[in-house]
Motif scaffolding. Structure first.
Motif, PDB file in Angstrom:
ATOM      1  N   ILE A 243     -38.904  -5.043 -17.701  1.00  0.00           N
ATOM      2  CA  ILE A 243     -38.332  -3.734 -17.369  1.00  0.00           C
ATOM      3  C   ILE A 243     -37.741  -3.753 -15.959  1.00  0.00           C
ATOM      4  N   ALA A 244     -38.462  -4.388 -15.036  1.00  0.00           N
ATOM      5  CA  ALA A 244     -37.956  -4.456 -13.657  1.00  0.00           C
ATOM      6  C   ALA A 244     -36.668  -5.255 -13.583  1.00  0.00           C
ATOM      7  N   LYS A 245     -36.592  -6.321 -14.365  1.00  0.00           N
ATOM      8  CA  LYS A 245     -35.357  -7.126 -14.374  1.00  0.00           C
ATOM      9  C   LYS A 245     -34.193  -6.328 -14.959  1.00  0.00           C
ATOM     10  N   ALA A 246     -34.442  -5.552 -16.021  1.00  0.00           N
ATOM     11  CA  ALA A 246     -33.388  -4.730 -16.624  1.00  0.00           C
ATOM     12  C   ALA A 246     -32.905  -3.667 -15.647  1.00  0.00           C
ATOM     13  N   ARG A 247     -33.839  -3.080 -14.890  1.00  0.00           N
ATOM     14  CA  ARG A 247     -33.439  -2.062 -13.917  1.00  0.00           C
ATOM     15  C   ARG A 247     -32.633  -2.679 -12.783  1.00  0.00           C
TER      16      ARG A 247
ATOM     17  N   GLN B 162     -25.600   4.078  -1.847  1.00  0.00           N
ATOM     18  CA  GLN B 162     -26.750   4.460  -2.658  1.00  0.00           C
ATOM     19  C   GLN B 162     -27.016   3.411  -3.745  1.00  0.00           C
ATOM     20  N   SER B 163     -25.945   2.930  -4.354  1.00  0.00           N
ATOM     21  CA  SER B 163     -26.114   1.909  -5.407  1.00  0.00           C
ATOM     22  C   SER B 163     -26.688   0.623  -4.831  1.00  0.00           C
ATOM     23  N   ARG B 164     -26.265   0.244  -3.644  1.00  0.00           N
ATOM     24  CA  ARG B 164     -26.802  -0.975  -3.024  1.00  0.00           C
ATOM     25  C   ARG B 164     -28.278  -0.800  -2.659  1.00  0.00           C
ATOM     26  N   ASN B 165     -28.654   0.384  -2.196  1.00  0.00           N
ATOM     27  CA  ASN B 165     -30.064   0.639  -1.917  1.00  0.00           C
ATOM     28  C   ASN B 165     -30.888   0.574  -3.193  1.00  0.00           C
ATOM     29  N   ALA B 166     -30.314   1.078  -4.285  1.00  0.00           N
ATOM     30  CA  ALA B 166     -31.018   1.026  -5.555  1.00  0.00           C
ATOM     31  C   ALA B 166     -31.226  -0.425  -5.990  1.00  0.00           C
ATOM     32  N   VAL B 167     -30.280  -1.298  -5.679  1.00  0.00           N
ATOM     33  CA  VAL B 167     -30.428  -2.716  -6.001  1.00  0.00           C
ATOM     34  C   VAL B 167     -31.578  -3.325  -5.201  1.00  0.00           C
TER      35      VAL B 167
ATOM     36  N   GLN C 181     -27.319  -3.346 -10.241  1.00  0.00           N
ATOM     37  CA  GLN C 181     -26.197  -4.200  -9.833  1.00  0.00           C
ATOM     38  C   GLN C 181     -24.902  -3.790 -10.525  1.00  0.00           C
ATOM     39  N   GLN C 182     -24.975  -3.369 -11.786  1.00  0.00           N
ATOM     40  CA  GLN C 182     -23.792  -2.890 -12.495  1.00  0.00           C
ATOM     41  C   GLN C 182     -23.251  -1.618 -11.846  1.00  0.00           C
ATOM     42  N   GLN C 183     -24.160  -0.756 -11.388  1.00  0.00           N
ATOM     43  CA  GLN C 183     -23.729   0.463 -10.710  1.00  0.00           C
ATOM     44  C   GLN C 183     -23.026   0.137  -9.392  1.00  0.00           C
ATOM     45  N   VAL C 184     -23.464  -0.913  -8.714  1.00  0.00           N
ATOM     46  CA  VAL C 184     -22.787  -1.333  -7.487  1.00  0.00           C
ATOM     47  C   VAL C 184     -21.365  -1.790  -7.802  1.00  0.00           C
ATOM     48  N   ARG C 185     -21.225  -2.582  -8.855  1.00  0.00           N
ATOM     49  CA  ARG C 185     -19.885  -3.051  -9.218  1.00  0.00           C
ATOM     50  C   ARG C 185     -18.978  -1.875  -9.590  1.00  0.00           C
ATOM     51  N   GLU C 186     -19.516  -0.916 -10.316  1.00  0.00           N
ATOM     52  CA  GLU C 186     -18.721   0.266 -10.665  1.00  0.00           C
ATOM     53  C   GLU C 186     -18.343   1.059  -9.418  1.00  0.00           C
ATOM     54  N   ALA C 187     -19.264   1.199  -8.486  1.00  0.00           N
ATOM     55  CA  ALA C 187     -18.963   1.933  -7.253  1.00  0.00           C
ATOM     56  C   ALA C 187     -17.904   1.208  -6.438  1.00  0.00           C
TER      57      ALA C 187
ATOM     58  N   LEU D 197       0.852  -1.189   0.000  1.00  0.00           N
ATOM     59  CA  LEU D 197       0.000   0.000   0.000  1.00  0.00           C
ATOM     60  C   LEU D 197       0.888   1.239   0.000  1.00  0.00           C
ATOM     61  N   LEU D 198       0.710   2.085  -1.016  1.00  0.00           N
ATOM     62  CA  LEU D 198       1.532   3.278  -1.163  1.00  0.00           C
ATOM     63  C   LEU D 198       0.813   4.537  -0.691  1.00  0.00           C
ATOM     64  N   ILE D 199      -0.416   4.725  -1.145  1.00  0.00           N
ATOM     65  CA  ILE D 199      -1.165   5.959  -0.869  1.00  0.00           C
ATOM     66  C   ILE D 199      -2.615   5.603  -0.545  1.00  0.00           C
ATOM     67  N   THR D 200      -3.170   6.296   0.425  1.00  0.00           N
ATOM     68  CA  THR D 200      -4.588   6.144   0.762  1.00  0.00           C
ATOM     69  C   THR D 200      -5.300   7.460   0.492  1.00  0.00           C
ATOM     70  N   LEU D 201      -6.418   7.395  -0.265  1.00  0.00           N
ATOM     71  CA  LEU D 201      -7.213   8.573  -0.596  1.00  0.00           C
ATOM     72  C   LEU D 201      -8.490   8.595   0.242  1.00  0.00           C
ATOM     73  N   ASP D 202      -9.090   9.748   0.342  1.00  0.00           N
ATOM     74  CA  ASP D 202     -10.356   9.914   1.066  1.00  0.00           C
ATOM     75  C   ASP D 202     -11.464   9.217   0.275  1.00  0.00           C
ATOM     76  N   ASP D 203     -12.119   8.201   0.884  1.00  0.00           N
ATOM     77  CA  ASP D 203     -13.137   7.419   0.176  1.00  0.00           C
ATOM     78  C   ASP D 203     -14.530   7.620   0.741  1.00  0.00           C
ATOM     79  N   ARG D 204     -14.762   8.687   1.479  1.00  0.00           N
ATOM     80  CA  ARG D 204     -16.085   8.877   2.065  1.00  0.00           C
ATOM     81  C   ARG D 204     -17.147   9.094   0.999  1.00  0.00           C
ATOM     82  N   ASP D 205     -16.872   9.898   0.007  1.00  0.00           N
ATOM     83  CA  ASP D 205     -17.844  10.092  -1.077  1.00  0.00           C
ATOM     84  C   ASP D 205     -18.089   8.789  -1.821  1.00  0.00           C
ATOM     85  N   LEU D 206     -17.031   8.012  -2.007  1.00  0.00           N
ATOM     86  CA  LEU D 206     -17.173   6.748  -2.730  1.00  0.00           C
ATOM     87  C   LEU D 206     -18.002   5.754  -1.938  1.00  0.00           C
ATOM     88  N   ASN D 207     -17.814   5.726  -0.620  1.00  0.00           N
ATOM     89  CA  ASN D 207     -18.628   4.835   0.216  1.00  0.00           C
ATOM     90  C   ASN D 207     -20.098   5.233   0.165  1.00  0.00           C
TER      91      ASN D 207
END
Length: 355
Positions: free
Chosen positions: A160-164, A115-120, A169-175, A100-110
């Motif tokens: 439509i619900a399945k696509a959403r 939010q993405s998990r709630n959307a799931v 879930q894709q947004q969770v993986r990206e987050a 581990l070289l550098i740690t960045l602030d991840d509060r916004d990312l968390n």
């Protein structure tokens, strides 16, 4: 009377002047040696060892200079916009892959990840309801209690619900991927050579934060004159000198850039060197390029002695010992090149211990 007195004064003056001139010439100094008549000091030649000045064919080389460079230099950069919390290394630190070289602030990312998990969760609930409605409408369709169009609407709503849900879930993986960028790890083994960030700085995507290199993959990059470049090819072994650590080693020509610099009329060559402690990128390095052997007039190096700024040798000439000034050049294995002052065949006296 006055005339006689004047004549006496003139004669006395002339005599004094002549005496002064003779004194200035040293006529009154006993044991004076006339100019040009001092004999050169000579000694007998018995019990002396002499060596004949001769031409010797020796290897001849040219030098090319350059700098030590790493084959692989890695710039460590951020992939996200975030504040720097910690920097765990400094220049000179050796790191291993995965450190581990550098740690960045991840509060916004968390927060975005949450939010993405709630959307799931919401998308799953919507899909569950759409599935139940479609199953209910399917039963009603069998009894012809609803029209085909109403049932088709329920099937579309389920899709439509399945696509959403898939999108959520894709947004969770990206987050999750974005959050992983908040910790910057070493991608390979190496040594940190530059640090351009501190805790509290804002890291931007693509901005170099650290620079590291692999100390096991160093090479000398030299500019070789055009007329000498053709004497080397990839795979050739050359002598490499690193002056900073007084080290000499054998290197291998690994790369020849097929383009000449118009300003310096030189070709860039890259020579790989073995791993040695104390060698760092940016150090001065030299390589020797072998040329055609050349004949040099040589004598034993120990036969030359320094007298102030002069270089002197002792010669045997006509069974006598004389001294002569010479000008010398390079040395090889106990011999020294004579640039001027001697001719081939001159007999040089060598100290008996060095003969």
């Amino acid at each position: 009377m006055d005339l006689i007195k004047n004549i006496v004064i003139v004669v006395v003056g002339l005599l004094v002047l002549l005496a002064l001139l003779f004194w200035m010439q040293g006529s009154f100094t006993p044991g004076r040696v006339e100019p040009g008549l001092l004999s050169e000091k000579s000694h007998a030649t018995e019990n002396v060892v002499v060596v004949t000045a001769h031409y010797k064919e020796m290897d001849h080389t040219a030098e090319a200079v350059g700098s030590i460079q790493s084959k692989s230099t890695t710039n460590i950069a951020s992939k996200i916009l975030a504040s720097i919390l910690t920097v765990n290394v400094k220049p000179g630190d050796a790191v291993k892959k995965g450190d581990l070289l550098i740690t960045l602030d991840d509060r916004d990312l968390n927060s975005r990840l949450e939010q993405s998990r709630n959307a799931v969760d919401a998308a799953k609930a919507t899909l569950d309801k759409a599935t139940r409605d479609r199953e209910r409408y399917e039963s009603l369709l069998k009894t012809q209690s609803i029209t085909q169009n109403a049932y088709d609407d329920m099937v579309s709503a389920e899709r439509i619900a399945k696509a959403r849900l898939d999108q959520a879930q894709q947004q969770v993986r990206e987050a999750e991927v974005m959050r992983s960028h908040a910790k910057i790890f070493a991608t390979s083994n190496g040594v940190i050579i530059e640090k351009s960030c501190d805790p509290g700085d804002l890291a931007s995507p693509g901005q170099s934060l650290l620079t590291m290199y692999d100390p096991g993959n160093l090479r000398v990059e030299v500019a070789v004159r055009e007329r000498l470049a053709g004497r080397l090819k990839i795979g050739d072994q050359v002598r490499v000198m690193i002056d900073a650590i007084s080290k000499e080693m054998t290197g291998t020509v690994e790369e020849i850039v097929p383009s000449a610099d118009q300003a310096s009329r030189s070709v860039l060559m890259k020579v790989g060197i073995p791993r040695e402690s104390g060698i760092f990128p940016g150090m001065f390095g030299r390589i020797s390029i072998p040329l055609e052997p050349v004949k040099f007039l040589v004598i034993p190096a120990k036969s030359v002695r320094k007298v102030g700024q002069l270089e002197m040798v002792t010669l045997k000439v006509d069974k006598k010992i004389n001294t002569r000034a010479v000008r010398t050049g390079r040395q090889w294995n106990g011999d020294i090149e004579v640039l001027s002052g001697l001719n081939e065949g001159d007999e040089v006296v060598v100290p008996a211990a060095e003969a």
